[in-house]
Design a protein around this motif. Structure first.
Motif, PDB file in Angstrom:
ATOM      1  N   ALA A  13       0.837  -1.213   0.000  1.00 35.02           N
ATOM      2  CA  ALA A  13       0.000   0.000   0.000  1.00 35.02           C
ATOM      3  C   ALA A  13       0.867   1.257   0.000  1.00 35.02           C
ATOM      4  O   ALA A  13       0.631   2.191  -0.778  1.00 35.02           O
ATOM      5  N   ASN A  17       1.229   3.777  -3.248  1.00 37.98           N
ATOM      6  CA  ASN A  17       0.872   5.180  -3.010  1.00 37.98           C
ATOM      7  C   ASN A  17       2.045   6.105  -3.341  1.00 37.98           C
ATOM      8  O   ASN A  17       1.846   7.220  -3.833  1.00 37.98           O
ATOM      9  N   THR A  32      -2.866   5.370   3.672  1.00 38.69           N
ATOM     10  CA  THR A  32      -2.470   3.982   3.440  1.00 38.69           C
ATOM     11  C   THR A  32      -2.516   3.182   4.730  1.00 38.69           C
ATOM     12  O   THR A  32      -2.355   3.724   5.829  1.00 38.69           O
TER      13      THR A  32
END
Length: 139
Positions: A13, A17, A32
């Protein structure tokens, strides 16, 4: 306004991101959640904290890494009881970019359906695409 949570096992994540931020700039409405690393093992508590940080009345789009995985399953139960919450799984970079640039005034569920159905967001086997192009050039 739409809020986004990018959630995954391990640091996926945070990594995806970082790529999104490089391509589209930093965004205040994206957070996140990296689970099962760095002592972050209580998924229910971490998800609840993320929900508490989401402004009431905003749509919340949650993107997870793996359909049927524990992170996705936790948010599946949340979607069933929390209004204006939408869950997309098997995320990839094109999907996230399109979601973040989607027109704010449109219905969130409609936007998500269109983006998930779009050819640009689907996984592609490039070898087959190359072969198709080569076949077309022979004619």
């Amino acid at each position: 306004m739409r809020q986004f949570i990018i959630a995954s096992h391990a640091h996926f994540a945070a990594g995806i991101n970082e790529s999104v931020s490089l391509l589209s700039g930093e965004r205040d409405n994206v957070r996140t959640l990296s689970m099962y690393v760095d002592g972050n093992n209580d998924l229910a508590a971490a998800a609840a904290k993320m929900l508490d940080e989401t402004p009431e009345g905003d749509d919340l789009v949650v993107c997870t890494d793996l359909f049927g995985g524990s992170v996705n399953n936790e948010f599946t139960s949340i979607v069933q009881r929390r209004p204006n919450t939408y869950l997309v799984t098997n995320m990839n970079l094109p999907l996230l970019i399109q979601l973040l640039f989607a027109e704010e005034g449109r219905d969130t569920a409609e936007v998500i359906r269109e983006i998930c159905a779009a050819d640009d967001t689907r996984v592609k086997f490039v070898n087959d695409l190359i072969e198709d192009t080569e076949d077309d050039e022979e004619f």
